[in-house]
Design an enzyme around this catalytic site. Structure first.
Site, PDB file in Angstrom:
ATOM      1  N   SER A  75      79.178  55.543  15.211  1.00  0.00           N
ATOM      2  CA  SER A  75      78.186  56.392  14.558  1.00  0.00           C
ATOM      3  C   SER A  75      77.958  55.934  13.121  1.00  0.00           C
ATOM      4  O   SER A  75      78.799  55.253  12.532  1.00  0.00           O
ATOM      5  CB  SER A  75      78.659  57.858  14.546  1.00  0.00           C
ATOM      6  OG  SER A  75      78.785  58.365  15.856  1.00  0.00           O
TER       7      SER A  75
ATOM      8  N   GLY B 174      74.016  56.296  17.463  1.00  0.00           N
ATOM      9  CA  GLY B 174      74.805  55.979  16.286  1.00  0.00           C
ATOM     10  C   GLY B 174      74.018  55.371  15.153  1.00  0.00           C
ATOM     11  O   GLY B 174      74.596  54.858  14.202  1.00  0.00           O
TER      12      GLY B 174
ATOM     13  N   GLU C 199      70.171  56.786  22.418  1.00  0.00           N
ATOM     14  CA  GLU C 199      70.482  58.201  22.176  1.00  0.00           C
ATOM     15  C   GLU C 199      70.583  58.516  20.680  1.00  0.00           C
ATOM     16  O   GLU C 199      71.652  58.891  20.187  1.00  0.00           O
ATOM     17  CB  GLU C 199      71.796  58.562  22.865  1.00  0.00           C
ATOM     18  CG  GLU C 199      71.756  58.400  24.378  1.00  0.00           C
ATOM     19  CD  GLU C 199      73.134  58.542  25.021  1.00  0.00           C
ATOM     20  OE1 GLU C 199      74.128  58.572  24.277  1.00  0.00           O
ATOM     21  OE2 GLU C 199      73.207  58.604  26.256  1.00  0.00           O
ATOM     22  N   PRO C 200      69.494  58.414  19.936  1.00  0.00           N
ATOM     23  CA  PRO C 200      69.568  58.809  18.523  1.00  0.00           C
ATOM     24  C   PRO C 200      69.632  60.324  18.382  1.00  0.00           C
ATOM     25  O   PRO C 200      68.967  61.059  19.110  1.00  0.00           O
ATOM     26  CB  PRO C 200      68.256  58.265  17.944  1.00  0.00           C
ATOM     27  CG  PRO C 200      67.311  58.270  19.105  1.00  0.00           C
ATOM     28  CD  PRO C 200      68.161  57.944  20.316  1.00  0.00           C
ATOM     29  N   GLY C 201      70.448  60.786  17.478  1.00  0.00           N
ATOM     30  CA  GLY C 201      70.512  62.214  17.153  1.00  0.00           C
ATOM     31  C   GLY C 201      70.393  62.390  15.662  1.00  0.00           C
ATOM     32  O   GLY C 201      69.451  62.991  15.148  1.00  0.00           O
ATOM     33  N   ARG C 202      71.368  61.816  14.950  1.00  0.00           N
ATOM     34  CA  ARG C 202      71.374  61.875  13.490  1.00  0.00           C
ATOM     35  C   ARG C 202      70.066  61.321  12.903  1.00  0.00           C
ATOM     36  O   ARG C 202      69.500  61.875  11.959  1.00  0.00           O
ATOM     37  CB  ARG C 202      72.565  61.075  12.968  1.00  0.00           C
ATOM     38  CG  ARG C 202      72.801  61.170  11.480  1.00  0.00           C
ATOM     39  CD  ARG C 202      73.756  60.069  11.003  1.00  0.00           C
ATOM     40  NE  ARG C 202      74.910  59.902  11.866  1.00  0.00           N
ATOM     41  CZ  ARG C 202      76.104  60.431  11.641  1.00  0.00           C
ATOM     42  NH1 ARG C 202      76.302  61.164  10.575  1.00  0.00           N
ATOM     43  NH2 ARG C 202      77.097  60.205  12.473  1.00  0.00           N
TER      44      ARG C 202
ATOM     45  N   CYS D 238      89.932  78.391   0.733  1.00  0.00           N
ATOM     46  CA  CYS D 238      91.276  78.249   0.179  1.00  0.00           C
ATOM     47  C   CYS D 238      91.883  76.932   0.633  1.00  0.00           C
ATOM     48  O   CYS D 238      92.886  76.884   1.342  1.00  0.00           O
ATOM     49  CB  CYS D 238      92.132  79.436   0.617  1.00  0.00           C
ATOM     50  SG  CYS D 238      93.683  79.568  -0.275  1.00  0.00           S
TER      51      CYS D 238
ATOM     52  N   TYR E  96      75.259  67.396  12.488  1.00  0.00           N
ATOM     53  CA  TYR E  96      76.695  67.657  12.551  1.00  0.00           C
ATOM     54  C   TYR E  96      77.212  68.664  11.530  1.00  0.00           C
ATOM     55  O   TYR E  96      78.408  68.944  11.526  1.00  0.00           O
ATOM     56  CB  TYR E  96      77.500  66.348  12.438  1.00  0.00           C
ATOM     57  CG  TYR E  96      77.139  65.379  13.531  1.00  0.00           C
ATOM     58  CD1 TYR E  96      77.592  65.586  14.827  1.00  0.00           C
ATOM     59  CD2 TYR E  96      76.315  64.292  13.279  1.00  0.00           C
ATOM     60  CE1 TYR E  96      77.234  64.720  15.856  1.00  0.00           C
ATOM     61  CE2 TYR E  96      75.958  63.417  14.296  1.00  0.00           C
ATOM     62  CZ  TYR E  96      76.419  63.639  15.576  1.00  0.00           C
ATOM     63  OH  TYR E  96      76.058  62.794  16.588  1.00  0.00           O
TER      64      TYR E  96
END
Length: 476
Positions: free
Chosen positions: A234, A270, A312-315, A394, A424
């Site tokens: 990725s 990726g 398969e592009p997503g980003r 925290c 993401y």
């Protein structure tokens, strides 16, 4: 003014700490004459008043444009080499029913990696034939639902899954199309946790074992073998990894053709995007051209037909479309000793704490990812100061932006925007410290609307079984 010595080497002192770098913002983002960031004509001040902060702000036209341009680029380049392409939107980057409709309306398929993602796509009314179903440990229920719904293709990830998918297909009286995920042995130049094509990992079948596994698939009459699938990592900025992976897969494909058809080749996704001004991501059109050239060249070398290629592009579709809007709560100057010095030299790092954090963006903590930040509701002539944008959790590692420059007069109550959070961030979001997850707002043509409702404390408490029992016991 000189750069802060605490700044990483890649971060340059900006000439204007208010400037918006086009490569890391959606096409619809600009500053108004008053200095307020606006997206598709809607100012962030209005969005903050209406929806609160933190808030994911998505540019719908930007998502649609990137989806459409990806399809056009792959169609064009593979038509030029005598084949065709299928572009799957990788739903794991971000998936909602609206986004599922947008990308399919622009001609994309959708890749889903769980029963939940499958449920979202089906709820959106997506044609099941457009769906690819992934996962290294699909449950029997997930497999059954995928087959029953008519999913276009299921990716076989292990020998165990062959019988599971075949049995489900027999029960439903269908011949299920499948691909086999293999490890090409190629890994891209990326973060260790993001590299997913090495041999010692949970995904897929070793390349050396693939022929035997394909034979097992072909032996099941309820399965139709469509081809190989690989994923090399990725956030990839160069084509060389894809080229080498394609070469290895097509050598295997040539051998497989001796025993039956292998119509497709899925090279995965990726494709990287720019998160900072130092990033130089490849354009999707350039990736499409490079992949078409290498696949065509390998087909000629091997004397085989050019396969239909899937990616398969997503980003690359959704990542740059979105920024996260925060409100500053506290600002703290921390005097830091400069490493490697012998005279106890120090410099100031300004910690800017916001009303979100690792619960809405876990990538910085998980992958040491770098992000950028800008004042969102005003501009300032103050000298740039090195800042670290921290969350309110925290955890000392609760950092959103590890290093960037903001005007030195950043103060409590300011709105700040962190770009390129479409991929993401919402998908990995959590309720750590019982923070409610933010809403996702889509903006288009001067109009905003919620596409994923933000959570409330009542939502969080509603899942606490102790509270539910106490309420019932008291008759309320």
């Amino acid at each position: 003014m000189t750069a802060n010595p605490l700044a990483p080497d890649w971060l340059s002192l900006p000439g204007d700490a208010n400037a918006l770098e086009p490569a890391i913002w959606s096409a619809g983002v600009e500053r108004s004459a008053e200095g307020v960031i606006q997206v598709a004509g809607v100012p962030v001040t209005q969005l903050a008043r209406e929806y609160g902060t933190p808030l994911y702000v998505m540019d719908e036209a930007d998502v649609r444009t990137r989806a459409r341009e990806a399809k056009l680029a792959f169609d064009r380049e593979f038509a030029a080499v005598g084949s065709s392409a299928k572009v799957y939107y990788a739903g794991k980057a971000f998936l909602s029913t609206e986004v599922a409709r947008w990308v399919t309306e622009e001609g994309l398929h959708i890749d889903v990696a769980s029963g939940g993602e499958l449920a979202v796509a089906l709820a959106a009314g997506v044609d099941p034939a457009l769906l690819g179903v992934h996962g290294n440990n699909k449950s029997l229920r997930e497999i059954d639902r995928a087959v029953a719904s008519g999913a276009g293709v299921i990716v076989i990830d292990s020998v165990d899954e062959i019988a599971r998918v075949a049995d489900a297909a027999e029960q439903h009286g269908v011949r299920q199309r499948v691909r086999l995920r293999v490890n090409s042995g190629v890994h891209a130049s990326t973060h260790e946790y993001l590299a997913t094509a090495r041999e010692d990992q949970k995904f897929g079948i070793a390349l050396a074992d693939a022929e035997d596994v394909v034979a097992l698939i072909r032996a099941r009459s309820s399965l139709e073998f469509m081809g190989l699938h690989a994923h090399i990592g990725s956030q990839i900025f160069e084509a060389v990894g894809f080229s080498e992976s394609a070469r290895r897969l097509m050598t295997l494909q040539a051998r497989l053709l001796g025993d039956g058809p292998v119509p497709e080749l899925n090279l995965g996704g990726g494709f990287g995007i720019a998160y900072t001004s130092a990033d130089e991501a490849m354009q999707v059109a350039d990736i499409a051209r490079a992949l078409a050239e290498i696949v065509a060249a390998e087909a000629r070398r091997l004397g085989i037909p050019v396969p239909v290629v899937a990616v398969e592009p997503g980003r690359a579709i959704v990542g740059p479309s979105t920024f996260t809007l925060y409100e500053v709560g506290t600002v703290k100057d921390v005097l830091v000793t400069i490493g490697g010095t012998t005279d106890d030299a120090t410099a100031v790092r300004k910690y800017v704490s916001v009303d979100g954090g690792m619960s809405d963006n876990a990538r910085t903590a998980l992958y040491e990812a770098d992000y950028s930040v800008r004042l969102a509701a005003r501009v300032s002539e103050a000298e740039p100061a090195l800042v670290r944008v921290a969350g309110k959790h925290c955890e000392s590692g609760d950092i959103v932006v590890r290093a960037d420059y903001l005007p030195g007069d950043v103060r409590p109550g300011d709105l700040v925007a962190v770009p390129a959070t479409g991929a993401y961030c919402w998908s990995l979001s959590s309720n750590y410290n019982y923070l409610a997850r933010p809403a996702v707002v889509a903006v288009r043509d001067g109009v905003s609307r919620i596409i994923v409702r933000g959570e409330t404390e009542d939502d969080l408490l509603s899942r606490d079984a102790g509270i539910v029992r106490d309420t019932a016991r008291n008759g309320n």
